[in-house]
Design a protein around this motif. Structure first.
Motif, short mmCIF file in Angstrom:
data_model
loop_
_atom_site.label_atom_id
_atom_site.label_comp_id
_atom_site.label_asym_id
_atom_site.label_seq_id
_atom_site.Cartn_x
_atom_site.Cartn_y
_atom_site.Cartn_z
N THR A 15 -11.53 8.97 -4.81
CA THR A 15 -10.50 8.13 -5.40
C THR A 15 -9.97 7.18 -4.33
O THR A 15 -10.07 7.48 -3.14
CB THR A 15 -9.34 8.96 -5.97
OG1 THR A 15 -8.33 8.09 -6.51
CG2 THR A 15 -8.69 9.83 -4.90
N LYS A 17 -6.74 6.14 -4.81
CA LYS A 17 -5.30 6.37 -4.90
C LYS A 17 -4.81 7.14 -3.68
O LYS A 17 -5.48 8.05 -3.19
CB LYS A 17 -4.96 7.17 -6.17
CG LYS A 17 -5.06 6.38 -7.46
CD LYS A 17 -4.57 7.20 -8.62
CE LYS A 17 -4.58 6.38 -9.90
NZ LYS A 17 -3.64 5.25 -9.85
N SER A 29 -5.72 1.56 0.49
CA SER A 29 -5.25 2.48 -0.54
C SER A 29 -3.73 2.49 -0.67
O SER A 29 -3.00 2.31 0.30
CB SER A 29 -5.74 3.90 -0.24
OG SER A 29 -7.12 4.01 -0.44
N LEU A 31 -0.59 3.89 -4.06
CA LEU A 31 -0.42 4.62 -5.32
C LEU A 31 -1.06 3.91 -6.51
O LEU A 31 -1.56 4.55 -7.44
CB LEU A 31 1.07 4.84 -5.60
CG LEU A 31 1.73 6.03 -4.88
CD1 LEU A 31 3.23 6.03 -5.13
CD2 LEU A 31 1.11 7.35 -5.33
N ASP A 32 -1.05 2.58 -6.49
CA ASP A 32 -1.59 1.82 -7.62
C ASP A 32 -3.08 1.53 -7.50
O ASP A 32 -3.65 0.83 -8.34
CB ASP A 32 -0.83 0.49 -7.77
CG ASP A 32 0.63 0.71 -8.14
OD1 ASP A 32 0.93 1.74 -8.79
OD2 ASP A 32 1.47 -0.13 -7.77
N SER A 33 -3.73 2.06 -6.46
CA SER A 33 -5.17 1.81 -6.29
C SER A 33 -5.97 2.51 -7.38
O SER A 33 -5.48 3.39 -8.09
CB SER A 33 -5.63 2.30 -4.92
OG SER A 33 -5.02 1.56 -3.88
N GLN A 35 -8.53 4.85 -9.42
CA GLN A 35 -9.05 6.21 -9.37
C GLN A 35 -10.56 6.20 -9.23
O GLN A 35 -11.18 7.17 -8.84
CB GLN A 35 -8.67 6.97 -10.66
CG GLN A 35 -9.15 8.40 -10.73
CD GLN A 35 -8.26 9.36 -9.97
OE1 GLN A 35 -8.17 9.31 -8.74
NE2 GLN A 35 -7.59 10.23 -10.68
N GLY A 63 -8.79 7.01 -0.01
CA GLY A 63 -7.58 7.51 -0.62
C GLY A 63 -7.19 8.93 -0.21
O GLY A 63 -7.54 9.42 0.85
#
Length: 358
Positions: A15, A17, A29, A31-33, A35, A63
């Protein structure tokens, strides 16, 4: 395919994120990256495809891999296939339950990221207050649950003064090994190009690492993304007139050679793109379109990186080419040519010296 060019270590970016926003992050990376687009079943299929080809170390990376809900289901699948499953985490999400899940999946090794000996230094690098405390807490939990872990430490000019202290803390935390990363300016790292450690300081730091490693018997050490260290080891051993046998870790990226991108390691990102290493942005192929083995054996960029006679500039002339090779990703990031010379090496090859004297 030559035996020397088989995958021994694969990083799988499960991921993009992440709960941190580190200044040097290779994939930028946050939080909004994304998945990514591997379903659980597709992930298991990929692991089976890898296992049918070889039995490398597979590092579940990001991530932050602990932000992927099925991460331990994937880890258990890999273990059942005979793969040596490991994980790379920033430590902040590690709990007692996480440690139990790691044991249940037979995670062989976990890497923690520690970029300073204090919260002020580490949290500045990781762009998140509390990140340092998260690493220390994770190390304590790993020790309590018998989970082996190593520590990765990345350095730029902003924290290079803290290298020795960071190493001492890694030992105090109980790490099995300490990997000193000299960052490659990709992803968010492109934004701090002016923070890259100078050639001169680079050489001094690697010299310090050599002296420290010679004396160290408590913890394994390895400089990472610093291929000219292997040139320095040979130079120092020759001057001192003694042999130096470096210890190795079975879950490391390679033995006594520098850049091994596309030779024994690679990265598979969360969209299925295969790249020569974690710091390359060039894509060799996509496992959703082409079998992994076919990419590994036939991708043009992989073949080029294995053709040492085609390396350019000082690297192509260097008597230490076979043990160093220069960082191919760093050459690409700085010059836009992954076959160009290592931009942060100040060694003048003997061949170049002789030509200059003519």
């Amino acid at each position: 395919m030559q035996a020397e060019f088989t995958p021994k270590w694969i990083a799988w970016e499960t991921t993009q994120k992440c709960n941190l926003r580190c200044v040097h992050c290779r994939c930028s990376s946050e939080l909004d990256s994304s998945q990514g687009d591997f379903s659980t079943q597709e992930g298991k299929t990929l692991l089976r495809e890898i296992a049918d080809f070889s039995k490398p170390v597979v590092v579940l990376s990001g991530g932050e891999p602990l932000m992927r809900p099925d991460i331990f289901e994937l880890a258990r699948c890999g273990t059942s296939l005979g793969l040596r499953m490991c994980m790379a985490t920033n430590g902040s999400l590690v709990t007692k339950e996480t440690c139990r899940d790691m044991a249940g999946a037979d995670i062989k090794m976990v890497s923690l990221s520690l970029d300073g000996s204090s919260a002020a230094i580490h949290d500045d690098f990781r762009q998140c207050p509390g990140a340092f405390d998260g690493v220390v807490r994770a190390a304590e939990l790993f020790r309590a649950h018998g989970q082996k872990f190593l520590i990765n430490s990345s350095f730029t000019r902003r924290n290079q003064h803290d290298i020795a202290a960071t190493f001492r803390l890694a030992k105090q935390l109980g790490a099995t090994a300490w990997y000193m990363f000299m960052i490659v300016p990709t992803g968010r790292g492109e934004e701090i190009m002016n923070e890259l450690i100078s050639k001169e300081d680079y050489e001094e730091i690697l010299d310090w690492h050599y002296r420290q490693e010679r004396e160290e018997d408590e913890i394994l050490m390895r400089p990472t993304c610093a291929p000219h260290y292997y040139r320095i080891v040979l130079q120092k051993a020759k001057i001192e007139g003694t042999g130096f046998q470096r210890r190795s870790l079975s879950f490391s990226t390679g033995g006594g050679k520098g850049c091994i991108a596309a030779q024994s390691i690679c990265l598979i990102d969360c969209f299925g793109n295969v790249k020569p290493c974690s710091y390359f942005h060039r894509i060799a192929g996509n496992v959703k379109q082409t079998p992994f083995r076919e990419i590994w054996e036939n991708a043009e960029i992989f073949k080029n990186l294995r053709d040492f006679a085609s390396y350019k500039g000082k690297c192509g002339q260097c008597e230490y080419l076979s043990v160093c090779g220069g960082c191919r990703a760093r050459a690409d990031a700085v010059y836009g040519d992954y076959m160009a010379e290592e931009p942060f090496c100040n060694h003048i090859p003997l061949r170049a010296q002789r030509e200059a004297e003519k």
